[in-house]
Design a protein around this motif. Sequence first.
Motif, PDB file in Angstrom:
ATOM      1  N   PRO A  16       0.802  -1.230   0.000  1.00 23.64           N
ATOM      2  CA  PRO A  16       0.000   0.000   0.000  1.00 23.64           C
ATOM      3  C   PRO A  16       0.835   1.281   0.000  1.00 23.64           C
ATOM      4  O   PRO A  16       0.329   2.333  -0.361  1.00 23.64           O
ATOM      5  CB  PRO A  16      -0.824  -0.107   1.287  1.00 23.64           C
ATOM      6  N   CYS A  49       8.877  -3.185   9.173  1.00 20.34           N
ATOM      7  CA  CYS A  49       7.643  -2.827   8.465  1.00 20.34           C
ATOM      8  C   CYS A  49       6.444  -3.426   9.194  1.00 20.34           C
ATOM      9  O   CYS A  49       6.398  -4.642   9.414  1.00 20.34           O
ATOM     10  CB  CYS A  49       7.701  -3.337   7.029  1.00 20.34           C
ATOM     11  N   PRO A  50       5.442  -2.610   9.554  1.00 22.08           N
ATOM     12  CA  PRO A  50       4.283  -3.134  10.301  1.00 22.08           C
ATOM     13  C   PRO A  50       3.207  -3.747   9.415  1.00 22.08           C
ATOM     14  O   PRO A  50       2.145  -4.120   9.907  1.00 22.08           O
ATOM     15  CB  PRO A  50       3.746  -1.883  11.012  1.00 22.08           C
ATOM     16  N   MET A  51       3.479  -3.840   8.111  1.00 22.72           N
ATOM     17  CA  MET A  51       2.424  -4.293   7.193  1.00 22.72           C
ATOM     18  C   MET A  51       2.352  -5.809   7.053  1.00 22.72           C
ATOM     19  O   MET A  51       1.521  -6.315   6.296  1.00 22.72           O
ATOM     20  CB  MET A  51       2.660  -3.692   5.796  1.00 22.72           C
ATOM     21  N   SER A  52       3.217  -6.541   7.754  1.00 16.41           N
ATOM     22  CA  SER A  52       3.309  -7.979   7.485  1.00 16.41           C
ATOM     23  C   SER A  52       1.994  -8.705   7.751  1.00 16.41           C
ATOM     24  O   SER A  52       1.565  -9.541   6.949  1.00 16.41           O
ATOM     25  CB  SER A  52       4.433  -8.607   8.304  1.00 16.41           C
ATOM     26  N   GLU A  53       1.334  -8.380   8.855  1.00 19.67           N
ATOM     27  CA  GLU A  53       0.075  -9.078   9.175  1.00 19.67           C
ATOM     28  C   GLU A  53      -0.965  -8.838   8.096  1.00 19.67           C
ATOM     29  O   GLU A  53      -1.661  -9.758   7.671  1.00 19.67           O
ATOM     30  CB  GLU A  53      -0.468  -8.591  10.519  1.00 19.67           C
ATOM     31  N   VAL A  54      -1.060  -7.595   7.666  1.00 17.93           N
ATOM     32  CA  VAL A  54      -2.067  -7.246   6.664  1.00 17.93           C
ATOM     33  C   VAL A  54      -1.785  -7.977   5.359  1.00 17.93           C
ATOM     34  O   VAL A  54      -2.680  -8.573   4.754  1.00 17.93           O
ATOM     35  CB  VAL A  54      -2.080  -5.715   6.437  1.00 17.93           C
ATOM     36  N   VAL A  56       0.096 -10.675   4.817  1.00 18.93           N
ATOM     37  CA  VAL A  56      -0.051 -12.129   4.974  1.00 18.93           C
ATOM     38  C   VAL A  56      -1.533 -12.506   4.957  1.00 18.93           C
ATOM     39  O   VAL A  56      -1.930 -13.495   4.345  1.00 18.93           O
ATOM     40  CB  VAL A  56       0.643 -12.602   6.267  1.00 18.93           C
ATOM     41  N   ALA A  57      -2.348 -11.700   5.608  1.00 18.07           N
ATOM     42  CA  ALA A  57      -3.789 -11.966   5.600  1.00 18.07           C
ATOM     43  C   ALA A  57      -4.359 -11.864   4.196  1.00 18.07           C
ATOM     44  O   ALA A  57      -5.226 -12.653   3.798  1.00 18.07           O
ATOM     45  CB  ALA A  57      -4.499 -10.977   6.532  1.00 18.07           C
ATOM     46  N   HIS A  60      -3.476 -15.007   2.374  1.00 16.78           N
ATOM     47  CA  HIS A  60      -4.414 -16.074   2.779  1.00 16.78           C
ATOM     48  C   HIS A  60      -5.740 -15.930   2.035  1.00 16.78           C
ATOM     49  O   HIS A  60      -6.306 -16.898   1.538  1.00 16.78           O
ATOM     50  CB  HIS A  60      -4.669 -16.006   4.296  1.00 16.78           C
ATOM     51  N   LEU A  76       6.207 -16.478   6.871  1.00 19.70           N
ATOM     52  CA  LEU A  76       7.001 -15.255   6.762  1.00 19.70           C
ATOM     53  C   LEU A  76       8.436 -15.593   7.132  1.00 19.70           C
ATOM     54  O   LEU A  76       8.682 -16.281   8.110  1.00 19.70           O
ATOM     55  CB  LEU A  76       6.453 -14.212   7.734  1.00 19.70           C
TER      56      LEU A  76
ATOM     57  N   GLU B  82       3.521   1.000  16.285  1.00 19.10           N
ATOM     58  CA  GLU B  82       3.877   0.580  14.929  1.00 19.10           C
ATOM     59  C   GLU B  82       5.072  -0.376  14.977  1.00 19.10           C
ATOM     60  O   GLU B  82       5.094  -1.408  14.294  1.00 19.10           O
ATOM     61  CB  GLU B  82       4.233   1.827  14.132  1.00 19.10           C
ATOM     62  N   VAL B  85       4.075  -3.799  16.412  1.00 20.48           N
ATOM     63  CA  VAL B  85       3.356  -4.605  15.426  1.00 20.48           C
ATOM     64  C   VAL B  85       4.344  -5.202  14.424  1.00 20.48           C
ATOM     65  O   VAL B  85       4.223  -6.363  14.028  1.00 20.48           O
ATOM     66  CB  VAL B  85       2.288  -3.755  14.707  1.00 20.48           C
ATOM     67  N   ALA B  86       5.329  -4.417  14.035  1.00 22.61           N
ATOM     68  CA  ALA B  86       6.329  -4.917  13.090  1.00 22.61           C
ATOM     69  C   ALA B  86       7.106  -6.087  13.693  1.00 22.61           C
ATOM     70  O   ALA B  86       7.357  -7.086  13.032  1.00 22.61           O
ATOM     71  CB  ALA B  86       7.298  -3.794  12.701  1.00 22.61           C
ATOM     72  N   ALA B 310      -3.112  -1.544   9.527  1.00 22.91           N
ATOM     73  CA  ALA B 310      -2.088  -2.524   9.906  1.00 22.91           C
ATOM     74  C   ALA B 310      -2.033  -2.691  11.418  1.00 22.91           C
ATOM     75  O   ALA B 310      -1.851  -3.789  11.926  1.00 22.91           O
ATOM     76  CB  ALA B 310      -0.720  -2.071   9.378  1.00 22.91           C
TER      77      ALA B 310
END
Lengths: 121, 389
Positions: A16, A49-54, A56-57, A60, A76, B82, B85-86, B310
């Motif tokens: 994103p 980077c905090p986007m990993s969960e998003v 990965v989801a 899925h 991951l 943030e 979460v990372a 996120a």
Amino acid sequence: MMDPDIVGALKDIVDPELGIGIVDLGLVYRAAHTPAGVEVIMTMTSPSCPMSEVLVAQVHGALRRRFPDSVHDVQLTWEPPWSPARITAAGCAQLGWRKTARADAARSSWPARLLKSLVRH
Amino acid sequence: MTADPEGSREPRVWGDDSARAGGRWNWRRVRFIPLAAGAGALIWGLQMGLIRLGWDLPGSAGAALHGPLMICGFLGTLISLERAVAVGRSWAYAAPAACAAGAVALATGHETWAHAAILLASLWLTMISIWLCLRMPALFAGLLAIGAATWVVGVILWALGHPMTVTAGWWLTFLVLTITAERVELSRVMRPPWWTTIVLTLGAGLVLLGAARGELAQSTGYAMGAGLLIMTLSLLRFDVARVTIRQRRQVRFSAVCMFTGYFWLATAGLGLALGLQASWIHGYDAAVHAIGIGFVLSMVFAHAPIILPAVAGVRLAYTALLYAPLTILHASLVARIAGDLLESFAARKAGGLLTAVAIATYAIVLLAATVWPRERRSILPRAIRAPAD
């Protein structure tokens, strides 16, 4: 190993912040059918980077839509670490530079190039 | 598909990371707690800021806490969350939890507890950043760790009672280095040349020197000003926003926010380098808010629609109407700095109010776009429909 069907399912998942697909960014290391189901091993551009969960989801979700009858294993990893050299030619085109071996070489570490130039002269 | 240019290294999956890949959705609801505390600190900090500008609002006793609330209570909590979460490990959430507790303590007048909690949060964030740096040694990771350490220094100075003019220099350095690190990380896709590492390190070093010398409150700000200018010019040249500004919707909006932020960062750098913060009565106010509002809040506007989903798992929708609060934000800063320059109390007061209006408008527009999706927007009168992006 990159199965074209699985990669095709992931093509629309976009980072994103960059607006470029995770496949074109080279974040997908493996996409394969296994006896257990569908396996995807992916990474992020960095561990901070905090986007990993998003993301990965989203992977899925894409696999559920494309392969509803399979078990999906999305993992991951940080080994090997991602680097810009993994960006595909399509990703490079979106970023406005051409992916060539020469471009990769031109970006090699400066100590190595300095050493080479000293030896040459 | 291009062959792996780095050879045939098989990916190695670590236990914790593979467990994280499945998604621990139930923990995400807990993250609303520090988010709510951060939002509360933002609202209370804005109110304190308006009181300092002369607006008659309740809570005047805490007006001096405007800076700590905004930087530590709001931004510190957001950045810690943030990063936690990372990392994806439960121990990392101690940082945002402590920061949120500190924000609550600040807002309720328990300053000593706030010092302790925010100091713990800043130390924990520094530890997390060092852990990330060891995991992936790189310039951006180093800048993140150094930035977190400057937050620690600022908190210690604040707790020891040093003037806010000195503390603010360290806290703004924390924000500038953190945001710069994130931009450097993203902009690796642009494959900048090797010498940018040296340039950015030099810039960061100068900014740190400026903070250590307390240049925000001094008659000269050569080091900090030069450092900010060097970093801004390097970022401008190689930031991926140069590419993403040609894209559409949210991606382009982020790029626009980035460039406007860089403008204000360069302006602050130029002003500090010329020593303007000493020649204007309100030069310090102009410098601090050019960085805090012009640069940092622009970045928040750019990334909130990306980071909030996120971090909190909320779905947010982009709308081109977000350009409106962004415009108000920058107009407010122009008014404020014009007021600082011309010693116009009314302009400074109006600028401060407009900043609060910009932030409130941003939140309302984002919420409205999410709750009221595009396909139902046709019932609105034509005059206030979202323009095509």
